[in-house]
Design a protein around this motif. Structure first.
Motif, PDB file in Angstrom:
ATOM      1  N   LEU A   1      34.088  36.773  43.131  1.00 41.49           N
ATOM      2  CA  LEU A   1      33.717  37.669  42.113  1.00 41.49           C
ATOM      3  C   LEU A   1      32.200  38.558  42.328  1.00 41.49           C
ATOM      4  O   LEU A   1      31.361  37.519  43.244  1.00 41.49           O
ATOM      5  CB  LEU A   1      33.651  36.914  40.630  1.00 41.49           C
ATOM      6  CG  LEU A   1      34.889  36.643  40.172  1.00 41.49           C
ATOM      7  CD1 LEU A   1      34.753  35.969  38.994  1.00 41.49           C
ATOM      8  CD2 LEU A   1      36.092  37.550  40.417  1.00 41.49           C
TER       9      LEU A   1
ATOM     10  N   SER B   1      28.482  42.356  38.187  1.00 45.05           N
ATOM     11  CA  SER B   1      28.288  43.780  37.913  1.00 45.05           C
ATOM     12  C   SER B   1      27.262  44.167  36.779  1.00 45.05           C
ATOM     13  O   SER B   1      26.646  45.355  36.794  1.00 45.05           O
ATOM     14  CB  SER B   1      29.778  44.283  37.423  1.00 45.05           C
ATOM     15  OG  SER B   1      30.347  43.957  36.364  1.00 45.05           O
TER      16      SER B   1
ATOM     17  N   HIS C   1      28.338  39.816  33.554  1.00 46.22           N
ATOM     18  CA  HIS C   1      29.497  40.652  33.655  1.00 46.22           C
ATOM     19  C   HIS C   1      29.858  40.385  35.105  1.00 46.22           C
ATOM     20  O   HIS C   1      29.237  41.005  35.920  1.00 46.22           O
ATOM     21  CB  HIS C   1      29.353  41.840  33.048  1.00 46.22           C
ATOM     22  CG  HIS C   1      29.138  41.631  31.673  1.00 46.22           C
ATOM     23  ND1 HIS C   1      29.889  42.185  30.619  1.00 46.22           N
ATOM     24  CD2 HIS C   1      27.899  41.863  31.391  1.00 46.22           C
ATOM     25  CE1 HIS C   1      29.502  41.948  29.670  1.00 46.22           C
ATOM     26  NE2 HIS C   1      28.115  41.796  29.849  1.00 46.22           N
TER      27      HIS C   1
ATOM     28  N   HIS D   1      33.276  41.123  38.407  1.00 45.49           N
ATOM     29  CA  HIS D   1      34.658  41.856  38.694  1.00 45.49           C
ATOM     30  C   HIS D   1      34.993  41.272  39.951  1.00 45.49           C
ATOM     31  O   HIS D   1      34.104  40.761  40.830  1.00 45.49           O
ATOM     32  CB  HIS D   1      34.358  43.194  38.562  1.00 45.49           C
ATOM     33  CG  HIS D   1      33.628  43.724  39.645  1.00 45.49           C
ATOM     34  ND1 HIS D   1      32.241  44.051  39.284  1.00 45.49           N
ATOM     35  CD2 HIS D   1      33.648  44.317  40.935  1.00 45.49           C
ATOM     36  CE1 HIS D   1      31.520  44.419  40.440  1.00 45.49           C
ATOM     37  NE2 HIS D   1      32.489  44.555  41.366  1.00 45.49           N
TER      38      HIS D   1
ATOM     39  N   CYS E   1      35.558  44.011  45.793  1.00 45.09           N
ATOM     40  CA  CYS E   1      36.497  45.407  46.362  1.00 45.09           C
ATOM     41  C   CYS E   1      35.814  46.416  46.738  1.00 45.09           C
ATOM     42  O   CYS E   1      34.541  46.458  46.830  1.00 45.09           O
ATOM     43  CB  CYS E   1      37.433  46.104  44.843  1.00 45.09           C
ATOM     44  SG  CYS E   1      35.996  46.679  43.729  1.00 45.09           S
TER      45      CYS E   1
ATOM     46  N   GLY F   1      42.683  42.666  40.840  1.00 44.11           N
ATOM     47  CA  GLY F   1      41.770  43.012  39.457  1.00 44.11           C
ATOM     48  C   GLY F   1      41.326  41.662  39.055  1.00 44.11           C
ATOM     49  O   GLY F   1      41.999  40.758  38.702  1.00 44.11           O
TER      50      GLY F   1
ATOM     51  N   THR G   1      38.190  40.229  35.959  1.00 43.98           N
ATOM     52  CA  THR G   1      36.786  40.179  35.260  1.00 43.98           C
ATOM     53  C   THR G   1      36.597  39.006  34.525  1.00 43.98           C
ATOM     54  O   THR G   1      37.406  38.156  34.217  1.00 43.98           O
ATOM     55  CB  THR G   1      36.773  41.382  34.117  1.00 43.98           C
ATOM     56  OG1 THR G   1      37.833  41.230  33.152  1.00 43.98           O
ATOM     57  CG2 THR G   1      37.200  42.649  34.682  1.00 43.98           C
TER      58      THR G   1
ATOM     59  N   THR H   1      33.274  37.220  31.977  1.00 46.75           N
ATOM     60  CA  THR H   1      32.071  37.282  31.309  1.00 46.75           C
ATOM     61  C   THR H   1      31.769  35.872  30.877  1.00 46.75           C
ATOM     62  O   THR H   1      32.677  35.185  30.566  1.00 46.75           O
ATOM     63  CB  THR H   1      32.287  38.148  30.050  1.00 46.75           C
ATOM     64  OG1 THR H   1      32.791  39.522  30.447  1.00 46.75           O
ATOM     65  CG2 THR H   1      30.968  38.229  29.297  1.00 46.75           C
TER      66      THR H   1
END
Length: 94
Positions: free
Chosen positions: A9, A12, A37, A39, A42, A63, A65, A67
């Motif tokens: 990850l 972001s 945060h 993601h 990619c 995909g 995410t 937090t």
């Protein structure tokens, strides 16, 4: 126990949260926590010939995410926008 999944990850955004101001004393707000945060890694596009590590992770988990709210002051400022981390998922004992 062994890890059942590893994700890669990227941070972001790091969001700072300030404590309440006491109007009676005029005390200035102090930092109370941070929210990270994150993601999945990619690129906007990948060619079939591009096989860097981020591409490998993006192909398997395109995909994601995450937090995380951090209340521990010792961890504030340790995470920066763009930093990348491995996140291992290991079953917890009940």
């Amino acid at each position: 126990m062994s890890t059942t999944m590893r994700a890669k990850l990227q941070v972001s955004m790091v969001q700072e949260h300030m404590g309440w101001v006491d109007p009676a004393t005029g005390q200035k707000p102090e930092k109370a926590s941070e929210t990270l945060h994150m993601h999945a890694v990619c690129k906007p596009t990948y060619a079939d010939s591009e096989f860097d590590e981020d591409n490998t992770y993006a192909r398997m988990s395109p995909g994601a995410t995450l937090t995380i709210h951090i209340a521990n002051p010792a961890l504030w400022g340790k995470f920066k926008h763009g930093d990348k981390f491995y996140v291992d998922f290991t079953p917890a004992e009940h």
